[in-house]
Design a protein around this motif. Structure first.
Motif, PDB file in Angstrom:
ATOM      1  N   THR A   1      30.322  55.471  19.973  1.00 59.58           N
ATOM      2  CA  THR A   1      30.808  56.604  20.782  1.00 59.58           C
ATOM      3  C   THR A   1      31.777  56.122  21.849  1.00 59.58           C
ATOM      4  O   THR A   1      32.819  56.747  22.101  1.00 59.58           O
ATOM      5  CB  THR A   1      29.622  57.341  21.420  1.00 59.58           C
ATOM      6  N   SER A   2      31.447  54.986  22.467  1.00 55.45           N
ATOM      7  CA  SER A   2      32.306  54.470  23.545  1.00 55.45           C
ATOM      8  C   SER A   2      33.622  53.906  23.013  1.00 55.45           C
ATOM      9  O   SER A   2      34.660  54.005  23.678  1.00 55.45           O
ATOM     10  CB  SER A   2      31.551  53.375  24.317  1.00 55.45           C
ATOM     11  N   PHE A   3      33.596  53.339  21.830  1.00 57.88           N
ATOM     12  CA  PHE A   3      34.803  52.706  21.280  1.00 57.88           C
ATOM     13  C   PHE A   3      35.006  53.163  19.825  1.00 57.88           C
ATOM     14  O   PHE A   3      34.720  52.427  18.869  1.00 57.88           O
ATOM     15  CB  PHE A   3      34.679  51.178  21.339  1.00 57.88           C
ATOM     16  N   PRO A   4      35.449  54.407  19.630  1.00 53.41           N
ATOM     17  CA  PRO A   4      35.564  54.950  18.264  1.00 53.41           C
ATOM     18  C   PRO A   4      36.577  54.180  17.395  1.00 53.41           C
ATOM     19  O   PRO A   4      36.527  54.247  16.175  1.00 53.41           O
ATOM     20  CB  PRO A   4      36.008  56.391  18.488  1.00 53.41           C
ATOM     21  N   GLN A   5      37.510  53.474  18.025  1.00 51.04           N
ATOM     22  CA  GLN A   5      38.522  52.733  17.271  1.00 51.04           C
ATOM     23  C   GLN A   5      38.115  51.298  16.990  1.00 51.04           C
ATOM     24  O   GLN A   5      38.877  50.525  16.391  1.00 51.04           O
ATOM     25  CB  GLN A   5      39.871  52.742  18.018  1.00 51.04           C
ATOM     26  N   ALA A   6      36.941  50.886  17.359  1.00 48.76           N
ATOM     27  CA  ALA A   6      36.521  49.492  17.247  1.00 48.76           C
ATOM     28  C   ALA A   6      36.441  49.045  15.793  1.00 48.76           C
ATOM     29  O   ALA A   6      36.016  49.787  14.909  1.00 48.76           O
ATOM     30  CB  ALA A   6      35.169  49.304  17.925  1.00 48.76           C
ATOM     31  N   GLN A   7      36.825  47.783  15.595  1.00 48.39           N
ATOM     32  CA  GLN A   7      36.784  47.171  14.264  1.00 48.39           C
ATOM     33  C   GLN A   7      35.880  45.936  14.293  1.00 48.39           C
ATOM     34  O   GLN A   7      35.924  45.145  15.247  1.00 48.39           O
ATOM     35  CB  GLN A   7      38.186  46.726  13.836  1.00 48.39           C
ATOM     36  N   VAL A   8      35.064  45.793  13.233  1.00 52.08           N
ATOM     37  CA  VAL A   8      34.267  44.580  13.071  1.00 52.08           C
ATOM     38  C   VAL A   8      35.114  43.585  12.294  1.00 52.08           C
ATOM     39  O   VAL A   8      35.381  43.779  11.106  1.00 52.08           O
ATOM     40  CB  VAL A   8      32.945  44.863  12.328  1.00 52.08           C
ATOM     41  N   GLN A   9      35.539  42.520  12.974  1.00 55.42           N
ATOM     42  CA  GLN A   9      36.379  41.532  12.294  1.00 55.42           C
ATOM     43  C   GLN A   9      35.552  40.556  11.464  1.00 55.42           C
ATOM     44  O   GLN A   9      36.011  40.062  10.437  1.00 55.42           O
ATOM     45  CB  GLN A   9      37.229  40.765  13.304  1.00 55.42           C
ATOM     46  N   ALA A  10      34.336  40.256  11.921  1.00 54.71           N
ATOM     47  CA  ALA A  10      33.484  39.332  11.182  1.00 54.71           C
ATOM     48  C   ALA A  10      32.034  39.593  11.547  1.00 54.71           C
ATOM     49  O   ALA A  10      31.741  40.167  12.622  1.00 54.71           O
ATOM     50  CB  ALA A  10      33.859  37.881  11.484  1.00 54.71           C
ATOM     51  N   PHE A  11      31.112  39.211  10.684  1.00 52.95           N
ATOM     52  CA  PHE A  11      29.688  39.307  10.977  1.00 52.95           C
ATOM     53  C   PHE A  11      29.035  37.968  10.702  1.00 52.95           C
ATOM     54  O   PHE A  11      29.533  37.173   9.908  1.00 52.95           O
ATOM     55  CB  PHE A  11      29.028  40.410  10.140  1.00 52.95           C
ATOM     56  N   GLY A  12      27.901  37.703  11.385  1.00 54.70           N
ATOM     57  CA  GLY A  12      27.231  36.442  11.156  1.00 54.70           C
ATOM     58  C   GLY A  12      25.961  36.325  11.977  1.00 54.70           C
ATOM     59  O   GLY A  12      25.331  37.326  12.334  1.00 54.70           O
TER      60      GLY A  12
END
Length: 508
Positions: A165-176
């Motif tokens: 909700t706070s950052f609707p444009q956020a992208q996950v670049q990597a997970f780990g």
């Protein structure tokens, strides 16, 4: 990770995330199971595994552990993602703890969607579904956190829904994951669940490459006869999981002649398949029938060739022309019959054999046959007619002196030419001399009174000629006539007027 985070590091993360072949794509369907190969899939630029932190693949899990509780005891690795946070379900780690601390889930985030990483979002089982921003996150990330209450790993935290909700444009670049940095721990990470997929581990990359399938025979491939049951073979090789069979085949369609291809498929143990189009050629089968194409029903005088050759065609059971097979031609042994220029003729590329026939024997209609091994014979009829009467038009010329002094000698030349159309048989030639001369040389002929007669010429071909000479001596003055003549004793002459030639002689 604050505003001072390395922009080069962030760009590297973005490039890797965009470039990994298997990375998730927003809106794309996901497979239920995925495999992480550390040597291939862990992003080196993001790795934070330190000197006394370790990992190794064990079966389908990843054994992770730290040796102690110092700052070098840390294991942290990441896999490129490149998906919007808005579409990510609650991630989790399937971890079997053997003792000590447990790893936390980590998301490398691009919060403002500009392609650069702005920090890490950490999820630990200790805090349930609460996710907190790392200390090095950008200040705008900290300021925009869903909650700033105490009781989490950071004063800047919240649920994933809150962060979305706070950052609707956020992208996950990597997970780990991350274990350690002052925490001693040991366990096996059995799987990572992220964005709807479950990731297990493998020391080697799964075999996703199909085997090579090589046709046994290069173009134009093997040759099969029309109507045969035939298989086209190929060799299968695979350097990954290995082929399920080293030789595979596919049925060839032999219902039509020509050059074709058939799909031959090979597979490997991993289930990958490769299909190759293998060529093959279908040719005509064994002779099944012989058919007269032309030449039957003709007529020709005995002793002459029929105007057209007899032509027969050999085909197989499908009506395809059969080339290079011998056809035997036969005629009656007696009576009205014929002779062939060759008793055996080989068929050409169109399956046709042609032979020239000459009418022989007596007059009448006769039946000939054309035979090929393995097929019924074909018959044809020809008619011998009576041979027309022979004719030979002989033309005689006589050359010699027109005047001689008494006592002088001269020679006369008799030329006989056959103007055809047939040969003149038994040609008899002579010269009649006047009484004012005497013969001094007969040129091989015989003098009978006032005549010099030469032996009969057995056969004078059409268009051919022969000459005779006689030498005389003038004995009495006066005007005389010298005459030469020739005739066939066996062949009729249609123009008898040309059989005699006369010249004058004056003896002075």
């Amino acid at each position: 990770m604050g505003v001072g985070m390395s922009r080069a590091w962030g760009a590297t993360v973005a490039a890797v995330a965009a470039g990994l072949v298997w990375a998730a794509v927003p809106g794309a369907a996901h497979a239920a199971e995925q495999t992480i190969v550390p040597t291939r899939d862990f992003v080196p630029a993001l790795s934070d595994t330190r000197a006394t932190g370790h990992y190794e693949v064990v079966g389908s899990g990843l054994h992770i552990y730290t040796q102690g509780a110092t700052s070098t005891d840390k294991v942290a690795e990441y896999v490129a993602a490149g998906v919007p946070l808005a579409g990510v379900d609650e991630p989790s780690l399937d971890y079997a703890n053997s003792g000590g601390g447990v790893p936390g889930f980590q998301l490398v985030m691009d919060w403002d969607g500009n392609g650069s990483a702005d920090g890490i979002l950490v999820g630990e089982t200790l805090y349930g579904n609460d996710w907190w921003a790392s200390d090095k996150s950008a200040q705008f990330v900290k300021d925009g956190a869903p909650s700033h209450d105490a009781g989490s790993g950071s004063p800047n935290h919240g649920t994933l829904n809150g962060w979305r909700t706070s950052f609707p444009q956020a992208q996950v670049q990597a997970f780990g994951f991350s274990l350690g940095s002052g925490v001693k721990g040991d366990g096996v990470l059995n799987a990572i669940t992220f964005n709807g997929d479950r990731y297990t581990f493998s020391a080697t990359a799964p075999d996703t490459t199909g085997p090579s399938v090589t046709c046994d025979v290069a173009a134009p491939g093997p040759t099969f006869a029309y109507g045969d049951a035939a298989q086209v073979f190929a060799v299968v090789a695979d350097t990954g999981s290995g082929p399920t069979a080293v030789t595979v085949s596919a049925a060839a369609d032999t219902t039509l002649v020509g050059t074709k291809t058939v799909a031959v498929t090979g597979s490997d143990v991993a289930g990958n398949t490769t299909t190759t189009a293998c060529p093959y050629t279908v040719v005509a089968g064994a002779p099944a029938s012989v058919t007269v194409v032309s030449g039957s029903g003709q007529s020709a005088p005995v002793g002459t060739a029929f105007a057209q050759p007899v032509r027969v065609k050999v085909t197989d059971a499908g009506g395809n022309p059969v080339a290079s097979v011998p056809v035997a031609f036969t005629a009656p042994a007696s009576g009205a019959t014929g002779t062939f220029v060759s008793g055996s003729v080989t068929t050409d590329d169109t399956g046709v054999a042609a032979v020239t026939v000459t009418a022989t024997g007596s007059t009448g209609t006769w039946k000939g046959s054309a035979t090929v091994a393995g097929a019924p014979s074909a018959s044809f009829t020809l008619t011998n007619t009576a041979a027309p009467a022979k004719r030979a038009d002989l033309k005689v010329t006589l050359a010699g002196p027109a005047s001689l002094a008494k006592g002088q000698t001269g020679t006369y030349v008799l030329t006989v030419k056959n103007q055809g159309p047939d040969a003149a048989v038994d040609v008899l030639s002579s010269v009649a001399l006047p009484c004012g001369v005497t013969v001094t040389s007969t040129g091989g002929g015989k003098q009978v009174g006032d005549l010099v007669v030469w032996p009969t010429f057995a056969s004078l071909a059409s268009g051919s000629s022969t000459t005779y000479t006689v030498t005389v001596k003038a004995t009495a003055k006066g005007s005389w006539k010298v005459a030469g003549a020739s005739a066939s004793l066996r062949t009729p002459d249609p123009v008898l007027a040309s059989n005699v030639a006369v010249t004058g002689l004056t003896v002075r």
